[in-house]
Scaffold this motif. Structure first.
Motif, PDB file in Angstrom:
ATOM      1  N   ALA A 149     -16.926 -95.073  47.600  1.00 34.61           N
ATOM      2  CA  ALA A 149     -17.036 -95.616  46.247  1.00 34.61           C
ATOM      3  C   ALA A 149     -18.491 -95.665  45.810  1.00 34.61           C
ATOM      4  O   ALA A 149     -18.814 -95.379  44.658  1.00 34.61           O
ATOM      5  CB  ALA A 149     -16.416 -97.007  46.190  1.00 34.61           C
ATOM      6  N   GLY A 150     -19.385 -96.034  46.734  1.00 31.93           N
ATOM      7  CA  GLY A 150     -20.795 -96.090  46.391  1.00 31.93           C
ATOM      8  C   GLY A 150     -21.353 -94.718  46.074  1.00 31.93           C
ATOM      9  O   GLY A 150     -22.055 -94.530  45.077  1.00 31.93           O
ATOM     10  N   LEU A 151     -21.025 -93.729  46.891  1.00 36.90           N
ATOM     11  CA  LEU A 151     -21.540 -92.382  46.690  1.00 36.90           C
ATOM     12  C   LEU A 151     -21.011 -91.776  45.390  1.00 36.90           C
ATOM     13  O   LEU A 151     -21.768 -91.188  44.613  1.00 36.90           O
ATOM     14  CB  LEU A 151     -21.153 -91.488  47.873  1.00 36.90           C
ATOM     15  N   LEU A 152     -19.723 -91.909  45.148  1.00 34.96           N
ATOM     16  CA  LEU A 152     -19.130 -91.348  43.936  1.00 34.96           C
ATOM     17  C   LEU A 152     -19.506 -92.154  42.704  1.00 34.96           C
ATOM     18  O   LEU A 152     -19.803 -91.599  41.649  1.00 34.96           O
ATOM     19  CB  LEU A 152     -17.610 -91.291  44.076  1.00 34.96           C
ATOM     20  N   GLY A 153     -19.501 -93.475  42.851  1.00 37.80           N
ATOM     21  CA  GLY A 153     -19.789 -94.336  41.711  1.00 37.80           C
ATOM     22  C   GLY A 153     -21.189 -94.168  41.182  1.00 37.80           C
ATOM     23  O   GLY A 153     -21.436 -94.265  39.975  1.00 37.80           O
ATOM     24  N   LYS A 154     -22.143 -93.912  42.074  1.00 39.71           N
ATOM     25  CA  LYS A 154     -23.532 -93.723  41.660  1.00 39.71           C
ATOM     26  C   LYS A 154     -23.821 -92.293  41.239  1.00 39.71           C
ATOM     27  O   LYS A 154     -24.916 -91.994  40.774  1.00 39.71           O
ATOM     28  CB  LYS A 154     -24.471 -94.122  42.803  1.00 39.71           C
ATOM     29  N   GLY A 155     -22.854 -91.402  41.426  1.00 40.15           N
ATOM     30  CA  GLY A 155     -23.077 -90.010  41.075  1.00 40.15           C
ATOM     31  C   GLY A 155     -23.840 -89.246  42.120  1.00 40.15           C
ATOM     32  O   GLY A 155     -24.310 -88.137  41.859  1.00 40.15           O
ATOM     33  N   ASP A 156     -23.967 -89.810  43.338  1.00 40.15           N
ATOM     34  CA  ASP A 156     -24.689 -89.111  44.402  1.00 40.15           C
ATOM     35  C   ASP A 156     -23.945 -87.867  44.853  1.00 40.15           C
ATOM     36  O   ASP A 156     -24.557 -86.895  45.294  1.00 40.15           O
ATOM     37  CB  ASP A 156     -24.901 -90.036  45.607  1.00 40.15           C
ATOM     38  N   VAL A 157     -22.604 -87.901  44.786  1.00 37.81           N
ATOM     39  CA  VAL A 157     -21.793 -86.748  45.164  1.00 37.81           C
ATOM     40  C   VAL A 157     -20.718 -86.545  44.113  1.00 37.81           C
ATOM     41  O   VAL A 157     -20.321 -87.476  43.416  1.00 37.81           O
ATOM     42  CB  VAL A 157     -21.138 -86.942  46.554  1.00 37.81           C
ATOM     43  N   LEU A 158     -20.246 -85.308  44.010  1.00 34.67           N
ATOM     44  CA  LEU A 158     -19.135 -85.033  43.094  1.00 34.67           C
ATOM     45  C   LEU A 158     -17.798 -85.180  43.789  1.00 34.67           C
ATOM     46  O   LEU A 158     -16.751 -85.271  43.136  1.00 34.67           O
ATOM     47  CB  LEU A 158     -19.281 -83.649  42.457  1.00 34.67           C
ATOM     48  N   GLY A 159     -17.820 -85.208  45.137  1.00 36.69           N
ATOM     49  CA  GLY A 159     -16.587 -85.373  45.876  1.00 36.69           C
ATOM     50  C   GLY A 159     -16.862 -85.833  47.287  1.00 36.69           C
ATOM     51  O   GLY A 159     -17.974 -85.644  47.813  1.00 36.69           O
ATOM     52  N   ALA A 160     -15.861 -86.431  47.925  1.00 35.95           N
ATOM     53  CA  ALA A 160     -16.035 -86.949  49.280  1.00 35.95           C
ATOM     54  C   ALA A 160     -14.722 -86.889  50.037  1.00 35.95           C
ATOM     55  O   ALA A 160     -13.657 -87.184  49.488  1.00 35.95           O
ATOM     56  CB  ALA A 160     -16.538 -88.391  49.241  1.00 35.95           C
ATOM     57  N   VAL A 161     -14.803 -86.489  51.310  1.00 34.40           N
ATOM     58  CA  VAL A 161     -13.672 -86.604  52.225  1.00 34.40           C
ATOM     59  C   VAL A 161     -13.718 -88.003  52.817  1.00 34.40           C
ATOM     60  O   VAL A 161     -14.758 -88.452  53.295  1.00 34.40           O
ATOM     61  CB  VAL A 161     -13.752 -85.547  53.340  1.00 34.40           C
ATOM     62  N   SER A 162     -12.585 -88.696  52.776  1.00 36.88           N
ATOM     63  CA  SER A 162     -12.579 -90.105  53.160  1.00 36.88           C
ATOM     64  C   SER A 162     -11.227 -90.492  53.745  1.00 36.88           C
ATOM     65  O   SER A 162     -10.234 -89.793  53.555  1.00 36.88           O
ATOM     66  CB  SER A 162     -12.881 -90.973  51.929  1.00 36.88           C
ATOM     67  N   THR A 163     -11.213 -91.616  54.458  1.00 37.62           N
ATOM     68  CA  THR A 163      -9.952 -92.171  54.965  1.00 37.62           C
ATOM     69  C   THR A 163      -9.324 -93.139  53.965  1.00 37.62           C
ATOM     70  O   THR A 163      -8.227 -93.631  54.196  1.00 37.62           O
ATOM     71  CB  THR A 163     -10.180 -92.917  56.294  1.00 37.62           C
ATOM     72  N   ASN A 215      -7.075 -94.897  48.053  1.00 41.05           N
ATOM     73  CA  ASN A 215      -7.039 -95.319  46.656  1.00 41.05           C
ATOM     74  C   ASN A 215      -8.222 -94.757  45.870  1.00 41.05           C
ATOM     75  O   ASN A 215      -9.364 -94.815  46.325  1.00 41.05           O
ATOM     76  CB  ASN A 215      -7.048 -96.846  46.569  1.00 41.05           C
ATOM     77  N   PRO A 216      -7.978 -94.234  44.669  1.00 34.18           N
ATOM     78  CA  PRO A 216      -9.071 -93.703  43.847  1.00 34.18           C
ATOM     79  C   PRO A 216      -9.921 -94.820  43.268  1.00 34.18           C
ATOM     80  O   PRO A 216      -9.474 -95.952  43.131  1.00 34.18           O
ATOM     81  CB  PRO A 216      -8.342 -92.944  42.740  1.00 34.18           C
ATOM     82  N   ILE A 217     -11.168 -94.501  42.963  1.00 35.77           N
ATOM     83  CA  ILE A 217     -12.037 -95.439  42.268  1.00 35.77           C
ATOM     84  C   ILE A 217     -12.126 -95.005  40.805  1.00 35.77           C
ATOM     85  O   ILE A 217     -11.663 -93.926  40.436  1.00 35.77           O
ATOM     86  CB  ILE A 217     -13.438 -95.496  42.906  1.00 35.77           C
ATOM     87  N   GLY A 218     -12.717 -95.855  39.979  1.00 33.99           N
ATOM     88  CA  GLY A 218     -12.811 -95.567  38.557  1.00 33.99           C
ATOM     89  C   GLY A 218     -13.501 -94.256  38.270  1.00 33.99           C
ATOM     90  O   GLY A 218     -14.565 -93.967  38.816  1.00 33.99           O
ATOM     91  N   GLY A 219     -12.889 -93.450  37.423  1.00 29.79           N
ATOM     92  CA  GLY A 219     -13.484 -92.180  37.027  1.00 29.79           C
ATOM     93  C   GLY A 219     -13.280 -91.060  38.028  1.00 29.79           C
ATOM     94  O   GLY A 219     -13.850 -89.981  37.865  1.00 29.79           O
ATOM     95  N   CYS A 220     -12.463 -91.294  39.054  1.00 25.79           N
ATOM     96  CA  CYS A 220     -12.247 -90.277  40.087  1.00 25.79           C
ATOM     97  C   CYS A 220     -10.752 -90.100  40.339  1.00 25.79           C
ATOM     98  O   CYS A 220      -9.944 -90.966  40.022  1.00 25.79           O
ATOM     99  CB  CYS A 220     -12.937 -90.668  41.394  1.00 25.79           C
ATOM    100  N   ARG A 221     -10.415 -88.954  40.897  1.00 26.17           N
ATOM    101  CA  ARG A 221      -9.038 -88.710  41.323  1.00 26.17           C
ATOM    102  C   ARG A 221      -9.033 -88.480  42.838  1.00 26.17           C
ATOM    103  O   ARG A 221     -10.072 -88.220  43.440  1.00 26.17           O
ATOM    104  CB  ARG A 221      -8.453 -87.506  40.592  1.00 26.17           C
ATOM    105  N   VAL A 222      -7.840 -88.591  43.427  1.00 27.12           N
ATOM    106  CA  VAL A 222      -7.728 -88.479  44.879  1.00 27.12           C
ATOM    107  C   VAL A 222      -6.487 -87.685  45.232  1.00 27.12           C
ATOM    108  O   VAL A 222      -5.482 -87.735  44.523  1.00 27.12           O
ATOM    109  CB  VAL A 222      -7.695 -89.882  45.536  1.00 27.12           C
ATOM    110  N   GLU A 223      -6.570 -86.906  46.307  1.00 30.63           N
ATOM    111  CA  GLU A 223      -5.396 -86.221  46.828  1.00 30.63           C
ATOM    112  C   GLU A 223      -5.425 -86.245  48.350  1.00 30.63           C
ATOM    113  O   GLU A 223      -6.491 -86.230  48.967  1.00 30.63           O
ATOM    114  CB  GLU A 223      -5.320 -84.777  46.324  1.00 30.63           C
ATOM    115  N   ARG A 224      -4.259 -86.319  48.929  1.00 29.43           N
ATOM    116  CA  ARG A 224      -4.137 -86.359  50.388  1.00 29.43           C
ATOM    117  C   ARG A 224      -4.383 -84.972  50.967  1.00 29.43           C
ATOM    118  O   ARG A 224      -3.858 -83.976  50.457  1.00 29.43           O
ATOM    119  CB  ARG A 224      -2.746 -86.859  50.783  1.00 29.43           C
ATOM    120  N   LEU A 225      -5.169 -84.906  52.052  1.00 24.66           N
ATOM    121  CA  LEU A 225      -5.456 -83.642  52.706  1.00 24.66           C
ATOM    122  C   LEU A 225      -4.587 -83.415  53.935  1.00 24.66           C
ATOM    123  O   LEU A 225      -4.165 -82.291  54.212  1.00 24.66           O
ATOM    124  CB  LEU A 225      -6.934 -83.586  53.118  1.00 24.66           C
TER     125      LEU A 225
END
Length: 290
Positions: free
Chosen positions: A131-145, A148-158
């Motif tokens: 959430a910190g990385l995406l929320g601050k705009g440091d990254v455009l995407g992240a692989v995570s465990t 739940n999506p955060i504001g302004g982002c979408r999520v899909e299961r890998l």
């Protein structure tokens, strides 16, 4: 809000100085400074800490996320107009070291053929704060465990990354109690600060952790386990590609820990971002899908 001001902000934070930012955007350092001052006047807050290195303030980070998303949309628009990229645009992606060592490498092979992207890969822990990385705009995407999506982002299961405990056969024999490994006494190797090893110990009813060694990377865990330093958890993908070749054995009875992985990215309509997502989606087919 003036886009040239935002472009100047992004360049200053990306390069760490006004001079380098000027070279990046093709203007003078004085012009970059004037644009940053104008941006600060328009929002009524300081947006850049004048370094070295120059860094974004809290207000600057809010604007930086918008600046990078606008740049992504601009690049996508130019591509749609047939003008092609003005320069390679940075694609910042966060991924954990175990994924990078196993299923993620085909993404890098795909990106090798893309003329419009410079990959900026951030290595994180699987349970890190995406959430910190995406929320601050440091990254455009992240692989995570995190599912739940955060504001302004979408999520899909890998899919599921399966981890298995392995050790050198000599170590297993040394700490065998006649009924299998003595989990209470056999040394353990941790790579990251997670609860996966604790979950294995809990499955074996071990209340007090055994002697524990900390190793920094997945590849070095393999080396340390092969040397007999202790048992460690490694991805099943890694074991079947390199583990047996390096003389490691699965601990008995067979145990495994499953970790679900998800792809989080900005919720903007961008063909470049969708291209990245497709590459990650294809590569993730190596993971367990159920």
């Amino acid at each position: 809000m003036n886009f040239e001001y935002l472009r100047a902000l992004s360049a200053v934070v990306e390069t760490g100085s006004f001079e380098a930012a000027a070279r990046l955007v093709g203007v003078t350092a004085s012009a970059v400074s004037q644009r940053i001052k104008a941006l600060e006047s328009s929002v009524g807050q300081v947006v850049v800490r004048r370094g070295p290195p120059a860094t974004a303030t809290a207000a600057g980070r809010v604007l930086l996320k918008m600046a990078r998303q606008v740049q992504e949309l601009e690049a996508d628009t130019l591509e749609g107009l047939g003008q092609g990229p003005q320069r390679r645009a940075a694609a910042s992606i966060a991924v954990d070291s175990y994924s990078l060592a196993t299923w993620f490498s085909p993404v890098l092979a795909d990106m090798a053929d893309w003329a419009d992207i410079e990959l900026d890969l951030r290595i994180t822990e699987q349970n890190s704060d995406r959430a910190g990385l995406l929320g601050k705009g440091d990254v455009l995407g992240a692989v995570s465990t995190h599912p739940n999506p955060i504001g302004g982002c979408r999520v899909e299961r890998l899919g599921i990354m399966r981890y298995i405990p392995v050790a050198a056969p000599a170590l297993i024999r040394r700490f065998s109690n006649g009924q299998g490994p003595d989990w209470q006494k056999m040394p353990m190797i941790r790579c990251t600060d997670d609860d996966l090893h604790d979950r294995v110990l809990g499955m074996r009813a071990v209340s007090d952790p055994p002697p524990t060694h900390t190793i920094p990377t997945p590849d070095s865990v393999l080396e340390a386990a092969r040397a007999g330093l202790g048992w460690g958890l490694i991805p099943e993908l890694q074991f079947y590609s390199t583990g047996k070749a390096t003389g490691l054995a699965r601990l008995e009875p067979p145990l495994y820990i499953d970790v679900e992985l998800f792809w989080h990215c900005w919720s903007i309509s961008s063909s470049r971002l969708e291209r990245v997502s497709r590459a990650i989606r294809r590569a993730s087919q190596q993971l367990h899908q159920s």
